[in-house]
Write a protein that holds these residues in place. Sequence first.
Motif, PDB file in Angstrom:
ATOM      1  N   LEU A  30       0.828  -1.201   0.000  1.00 54.83           N
ATOM      2  CA  LEU A  30       0.000   0.000   0.000  1.00 54.83           C
ATOM      3  C   LEU A  30       0.868   1.260   0.000  1.00 54.83           C
ATOM      4  O   LEU A  30       0.573   2.233  -0.718  1.00 54.83           O
ATOM      5  CB  LEU A  30      -0.919   0.010   1.220  1.00 54.83           C
ATOM      6  CG  LEU A  30      -2.010  -1.062   1.271  1.00 54.83           C
ATOM      7  CD1 LEU A  30      -2.790  -0.966   2.580  1.00 54.83           C
ATOM      8  CD2 LEU A  30      -2.951  -0.929   0.081  1.00 54.83           C
ATOM      9  N   ALA A  34       1.353   4.247  -2.895  1.00 54.42           N
ATOM     10  CA  ALA A  34       1.224   5.659  -2.563  1.00 54.42           C
ATOM     11  C   ALA A  34       2.460   6.446  -2.993  1.00 54.42           C
ATOM     12  O   ALA A  34       2.356   7.564  -3.520  1.00 54.42           O
ATOM     13  CB  ALA A  34       0.984   5.832  -1.068  1.00 54.42           C
ATOM     14  N   ALA A 127      -3.901   1.286   7.113  1.00 51.81           N
ATOM     15  CA  ALA A 127      -4.907   0.603   6.306  1.00 51.81           C
ATOM     16  C   ALA A 127      -6.035   1.579   5.999  1.00 51.81           C
ATOM     17  O   ALA A 127      -6.196   2.615   6.664  1.00 51.81           O
ATOM     18  CB  ALA A 127      -5.451  -0.630   7.032  1.00 51.81           C
ATOM     19  N   SER A 128      -6.811   1.252   5.011  1.00 46.93           N
ATOM     20  CA  SER A 128      -7.934   2.094   4.606  1.00 46.93           C
ATOM     21  C   SER A 128      -8.940   2.246   5.751  1.00 46.93           C
ATOM     22  O   SER A 128      -9.215   1.291   6.485  1.00 46.93           O
ATOM     23  CB  SER A 128      -8.631   1.483   3.387  1.00 46.93           C
ATOM     24  OG  SER A 128      -9.762   2.237   3.012  1.00 46.93           O
ATOM     25  N   GLY A 129      -9.461   3.459   5.897  1.00 46.57           N
ATOM     26  CA  GLY A 129     -10.497   3.716   6.891  1.00 46.57           C
ATOM     27  C   GLY A 129     -10.001   4.125   8.253  1.00 46.57           C
ATOM     28  O   GLY A 129     -10.805   4.468   9.129  1.00 46.57           O
ATOM     29  N   GLN A 130      -8.686   4.124   8.481  1.00 47.90           N
ATOM     30  CA  GLN A 130      -8.149   4.504   9.788  1.00 47.90           C
ATOM     31  C   GLN A 130      -8.131   6.031   9.940  1.00 47.90           C
ATOM     32  O   GLN A 130      -7.874   6.757   8.978  1.00 47.90           O
ATOM     33  CB  GLN A 130      -6.724   3.966   9.955  1.00 47.90           C
ATOM     34  CG  GLN A 130      -6.638   2.462  10.064  1.00 47.90           C
ATOM     35  CD  GLN A 130      -5.209   1.969  10.052  1.00 47.90           C
ATOM     36  OE1 GLN A 130      -4.296   2.676   9.629  1.00 47.90           O
ATOM     37  NE2 GLN A 130      -5.002   0.735  10.508  1.00 47.90           N
ATOM     38  N   ARG A 131      -8.359   6.493  11.160  1.00 44.50           N
ATOM     39  CA  ARG A 131      -8.220   7.913  11.489  1.00 44.50           C
ATOM     40  C   ARG A 131      -6.771   8.157  11.885  1.00 44.50           C
ATOM     41  O   ARG A 131      -6.261   7.512  12.801  1.00 44.50           O
ATOM     42  CB  ARG A 131      -9.174   8.290  12.616  1.00 44.50           C
ATOM     43  CG  ARG A 131     -10.646   8.183  12.242  1.00 44.50           C
ATOM     44  CD  ARG A 131     -11.514   8.027  13.473  1.00 44.50           C
ATOM     45  NE  ARG A 131     -11.236   6.754  14.155  1.00 44.50           N
ATOM     46  CZ  ARG A 131     -11.838   6.359  15.269  1.00 44.50           C
ATOM     47  NH1 ARG A 131     -12.739   7.140  15.843  1.00 44.50           N
ATOM     48  NH2 ARG A 131     -11.533   5.202  15.824  1.00 44.50           N
ATOM     49  N   TYR A 132      -6.133   9.105  11.204  1.00 44.78           N
ATOM     50  CA  TYR A 132      -4.682   9.291  11.305  1.00 44.78           C
ATOM     51  C   TYR A 132      -4.366  10.712  11.761  1.00 44.78           C
ATOM     52  O   TYR A 132      -4.928  11.682  11.235  1.00 44.78           O
ATOM     53  CB  TYR A 132      -4.041   9.022   9.942  1.00 44.78           C
ATOM     54  CG  TYR A 132      -2.543   9.232   9.887  1.00 44.78           C
ATOM     55  CD1 TYR A 132      -1.663   8.205  10.218  1.00 44.78           C
ATOM     56  CD2 TYR A 132      -1.999  10.449   9.494  1.00 44.78           C
ATOM     57  CE1 TYR A 132      -0.287   8.389  10.162  1.00 44.78           C
ATOM     58  CE2 TYR A 132      -0.623  10.645   9.430  1.00 44.78           C
ATOM     59  CZ  TYR A 132       0.219   9.609   9.758  1.00 44.78           C
ATOM     60  OH  TYR A 132       1.576   9.784   9.698  1.00 44.78           O
ATOM     61  N   ALA A 148      -3.219   8.991   1.466  1.00 44.07           N
ATOM     62  CA  ALA A 148      -3.450   8.187   0.269  1.00 44.07           C
ATOM     63  C   ALA A 148      -3.832   6.755   0.608  1.00 44.07           C
ATOM     64  O   ALA A 148      -4.512   6.076  -0.164  1.00 44.07           O
ATOM     65  CB  ALA A 148      -2.200   8.198  -0.615  1.00 44.07           C
ATOM     66  N   ILE A 149      -3.411   6.282   1.791  1.00 43.13           N
ATOM     67  CA  ILE A 149      -3.730   4.916   2.218  1.00 43.13           C
ATOM     68  C   ILE A 149      -5.019   4.883   3.025  1.00 43.13           C
ATOM     69  O   ILE A 149      -5.890   4.032   2.784  1.00 43.13           O
ATOM     70  CB  ILE A 149      -2.557   4.343   3.049  1.00 43.13           C
ATOM     71  CG1 ILE A 149      -1.305   4.206   2.174  1.00 43.13           C
ATOM     72  CG2 ILE A 149      -2.941   2.986   3.652  1.00 43.13           C
ATOM     73  CD1 ILE A 149      -0.061   3.822   2.957  1.00 43.13           C
ATOM     74  N   THR A 150      -5.177   5.786   3.971  1.00 39.70           N
ATOM     75  CA  THR A 150      -6.349   5.731   4.859  1.00 39.70           C
ATOM     76  C   THR A 150      -7.620   6.203   4.180  1.00 39.70           C
ATOM     77  O   THR A 150      -8.715   5.758   4.523  1.00 39.70           O
ATOM     78  CB  THR A 150      -6.110   6.581   6.121  1.00 39.70           C
ATOM     79  OG1 THR A 150      -5.914   7.946   5.741  1.00 39.70           O
ATOM     80  CG2 THR A 150      -4.888   6.087   6.883  1.00 39.70           C
ATOM     81  N   GLY A 151      -7.490   7.151   3.240  1.00 43.08           N
ATOM     82  CA  GLY A 151      -8.659   7.659   2.539  1.00 43.08           C
ATOM     83  C   GLY A 151      -8.913   9.120   2.857  1.00 43.08           C
ATOM     84  O   GLY A 151      -8.433   9.644   3.872  1.00 43.08           O
TER      85      GLY A 151
END
Length: 404
Positions: A30, A34, A127-132, A148-151
């Motif tokens: 991933l 990116a 991973a996708s969907g994580q709050r960063y 670019a990875i989390t969304g």
Amino acid sequence: MALDLRTATSRRRADMVDRLTADGVLTDSLLRDALLRLPREILLPHAYVRVSGPGADPIDWRLLDGSHPDDRQEWLELIHSDESILLQRNGEPLDALPRGPVTGGHMTSMSTYTPATVEALQAMELASGQRYLELGPGPGVSLALAAAITGPGLATGVERDGPMAAFAQRNLDRLDVGAEVIEGDALEGHEARAPYDRIHSGIGVPCVPVPWVEQLAPGGRLLTTLVTRTPSWPGQLLVTRSASGTVEAVLRGRPRGYRPLLGYRWLNALDHRARIKDDPGTARSTPLTPPPDDAYGFWLAAAYLAPGLVRDFQAGTMTIVAPEDDSWAVAGPDDDTVRIHGPRDVWTELEDLHTRWEEAGRPEQYRVDLRDSSGAAQHVTSGAGPKALAWMLPPLAAVPRQTP
């Protein structure tokens, strides 16, 4: 951007990714995607190059402007290299900086060199969907990669420097990755969007700010550099919160780490280099063969248990200085010989600590107790028993607050 420049930068990105992969640094698919997708030249449109040698004051710099044909090739090579990119001098506004030579000042913002960024983001297990949450994102390179990875809409940065925050946000908007930079005190995190699945600090701190831990979601991971007064032996701290809410923190020595937050002063060996060359000290035998550079567990312990030391990595043989005590130790040229100078016997301290480290089982990692909610006392230990190595992290209160 002209077609030929887009082609050139795309090739540079591919070469950079191939190099990181071949070196074994980049393993996450991933993150690889990116890195290939994001045009880093938008985030790093200029770069300072130091012209002066070590110890020069004032320092001579040269600013490369990526939009200028005469600078373009050198700029492209630099921003796709493994070097840290110097971006801001003395907190200056970042609009329309003049290219060419400039004298004086010190760098107040830079991008972390790419291998360190890759290693940190991979340790975060994005991973996708994580709050960063990114603390001290600077120009936003790692923030953009995480977004670019989390969304879109999930990645937030907190940057104390107003001009840098505006600069990063403007460039991130051009990338359209859906990341936002908030101007504020990184030591406070950003409670408005908490809790976060992943928190990454791009600044080194002496201990863990309480808000960072409080804003970490169940199942979350927090990664930061723990700094001491020496830049020689940094520690990387990984904090995890279990699904049930239990917090665990593991500290490991690393070959590199992030620079400390504003107001934290490092020791340096530079001012002693000429004197050490002229008088390395009195020779004596030693039972301690100079520990290898990758004995990270030992050197990390030395940063805390033999405080006030800094290593001159440019010296021909291992040279460790206690600048405030006007003392040093120069190992070699033979493994059983060391030269000592000054009132503080630096090498004896390292001999004694090495014995304790071996008796403790040569630990390579240490547990950190973050349960004290006041943040005043965070305890580090290599394990249980009377031979374990242990120390307390210094309080964050000693560091000037970062105000926007």
